[in-house]
Design an enzyme around this catalytic site. Structure first.
Site, mmCIF file in Angstrom:
data_model
loop_
_atom_site.group_PDB
_atom_site.id
_atom_site.type_symbol
_atom_site.label_atom_id
_atom_site.label_comp_id
_atom_site.label_asym_id
_atom_site.label_seq_id
_atom_site.Cartn_x
_atom_site.Cartn_y
_atom_site.Cartn_z
ATOM 1 N N ASP A 165 45.695 70.852 -64.891
ATOM 2 C CA ASP A 165 44.841 70.648 -66.072
ATOM 3 C C ASP A 165 43.363 70.663 -65.705
ATOM 4 O O ASP A 165 42.506 70.442 -66.549
ATOM 5 C CB ASP A 165 45.216 69.363 -66.816
ATOM 6 N N SER A 174 49.315 67.747 -66.416
ATOM 7 C CA SER A 174 48.487 67.850 -65.217
ATOM 8 C C SER A 174 49.044 68.854 -64.214
ATOM 9 O O SER A 174 49.226 70.014 -64.532
ATOM 10 C CB SER A 174 48.320 66.462 -64.595
ATOM 11 N N ASP A 205 41.497 68.754 -63.649
ATOM 12 C CA ASP A 205 40.673 67.567 -63.390
ATOM 13 C C ASP A 205 40.583 67.207 -61.916
ATOM 14 O O ASP A 205 39.880 66.273 -61.540
ATOM 15 C CB ASP A 205 41.131 66.360 -64.228
ATOM 16 N N ASP A 256 43.634 71.820 -60.031
ATOM 17 C CA ASP A 256 45.038 71.543 -60.334
ATOM 18 C C ASP A 256 45.367 72.016 -61.751
ATOM 19 O O ASP A 256 44.559 72.678 -62.411
ATOM 20 C CB ASP A 256 45.365 70.067 -60.116
#
Length: 460
Positions: free
Chosen positions: A251, A105, A253, A249
């Site tokens: 990744d 992430s 999401d 961000d």
């Protein structure tokens, strides 16, 4: 290979590479996830999507995952490098049974990890603390044993990103939007991939910042929750006279919006814009928001004939609640936006398209739209590193006994014109404070009051 139990978080598996997560212990983790899927899906043969982000360690870890899954006899759909929302879309849209994404992430470059989901009756089930993470953790640490027939298959699948854009445009009824100048900074991470894909299909003057995929994050960490990571984009929006800015961000999401004046837009405003539009299509539908800030969404949802539900903070909790309630949409104060139409998973494309549609129809600037929607004022989140979190929560609960108490997620107390929440972080050793009011001065006064109280009680 030993596994540090602390890498199993509330929402995903995440640790430092190669000391905490690496090619030696990933087989145990993947095997445990596969065993969990087999048990929960109730079948030996199922189709599993495998994707990854752009981190330096992701290609190597992904190859290990492929090798393990083939040994276990899995039917793997290899979607390659894509954002987490695109990964969720692939699992949900094509009707696959489950999925594993190699990603950490928004964490710094030295991290990597795993997010994993499975198909449920009413949408995707994200595996977190409340949906099976502890079971996977125990199996991974104990070393679960499965048969290894070695007859698994890997089928590459391309074009997922294009399908995702087309699906999002269809979902928002292919709106006619005017050409906007948009500055975007995905921080050399995956969010740039879906913004690029959207720019090919919509009239858009896209000012790209840090779009080259680079897992070392040479400019800044891909975490838009940290104000310092938004500064360059805020300046760029003003400098090039952009209509708005986009900051996903690592990744992809989470997605923060910046207005034309360079100001960060509260995610509750974006939630409210989308909710208002969806309630035109789904009259009386339920919309979910997390417990941190509820005043603006509540007013907008009620004004437009909808019903609001409140959830705990965190994507696994929110997706679980969407599965239970049938809510058409959920917005989180950390800039995650979830749609029933995409399996109850985060999907930033319909969020962007909806905002552009409304800006076109209202014929106003982004900052003007924000003020049209705003019904309350928010403090922003304040974090405190403390060793006596429960003691502080108890003291706060005892002090504010004249308000309406909720212990859904920490301590939240509501009054007629203001409310606050104090909760422990699910991912870090922190106590978090949020305050909101219909009046800005009240919000500021109560914010200062609670900050002073926490500081007086805090022990490091």
């Amino acid at each position: 290979m030993g596994i540090n139990p602390s890498i199993f978080k509330s929402y995903d598996i995440r640790g430092i590479y190669p000391t905490e997560i690496n090619e030696e212990n990933l087989p145990q983790i993947i095997t445990a996830i596969y065993a969990f899927f087999k048990k929960k899906l109730g079948k030996d043969n199922f189709t599993l999507v495998l994707g990854n982000d752009m981190r330096v360690s992701s290609p190597s870890l992904t190859e290990v995952a492929k090798k393990v899954l083939v040994e276990l006899g899995a039917t793997v759909i290899d979607v390659g490098m894509l954002s987490t929302p695109t990964f969720y879309f692939a699992v949900s849209h094509y009707g696959y049974d489950a999925g594993i994404q190699i990603t950490a992430s928004h964490n710094p470059k030295e991290y990597n990890g795993v997010k994993y989901v499975m198909k449920g009756e009413n949408g995707l089930i994200k595996i977190g603390k409340s949906t099976g993470m502890d079971d996977v953790k125990q199996m991974a640490i104990d070393g679960v044993t499965l048969e290894k027939p070695g007859n698994g298959t890997i089928t590459p699948k391309s074009g997922v990103g294009d399908d995702e854009v087309n699906n999002a445009l269809n979902f928002v009824n292919n709106p006619v939007v005017k050409k906007f100048k948009i500055a975007a900074d995905p921080a050399n991470a995956m969010g740039g991939t879906y913004i690029d894909a959207l720019a090919k299909k919509m009239p858009m003057d896209l000012v790209r910042m840090n779009f080259e995929l680079d897992g070392t994050f040479p400019v800044h960490q891909p975490d838009p929750l940290q104000a310092k990571n938004l500064v360059d984009l805020q300046k760029k929006v003003v400098e090039v006279k952009a209509d708005l800015g986009l900051a996903p961000d690592g990744d992809g999401d989470r997605l923060f919006f910046i207005d034309e004046k360079g100001q960060v837009i509260p995610p509750t405003i974006i939630t409210s814009i989308v909710a208002k539009e969806l309630l035109k299509v789904y009259p009386g539908a339920e919309i979910l928001v997390d417990i941190r800030y509820i005043f603006t969404p509540k007013k907008i949802i009620e004004e437009n004939g909808g019903k609001m539900g409140i959830t705990k903070v965190g994507h696994a909790f929110i997706t679980e609640e969407m599965n239970k309630t049938g809510a058409v949409f959920a917005g989180e104060s950390s800039a995650h936006y979830y749609f029933k139409a995409t399996g109850n998973a985060e999907s930033q494309l319909p969020t962007i398209i909806t905002v552009l549609k409304v800006l076109t129809e209202e014929n106003c600037t982004m900052s003007e739209l924000v003020e049209k929607i705003r019904r309350s004022y928010e403090s922003g989140e304040f974090n405190y590193k403390v060793s006596n979190a429960q003691e502080i929560l108890d003291a706060i609960k005892n002090k504010y006994t004249d308000g309406e108490l909720s212990t859904l997620d920490g301590v939240a107390v509501s009054y007629s014109d203001w409310r606050f929440g104090v909760r422990t972080s699910n991912t870090e050793p922190l106590l978090r404070l949020n305050v909101e009011s219909y009046d800005k001065a009240t919000m500021e006064a109560k914010r200062d009051e609670l900050m002073a109280l926490i500081k007086s009680l805090a022990k490091e």
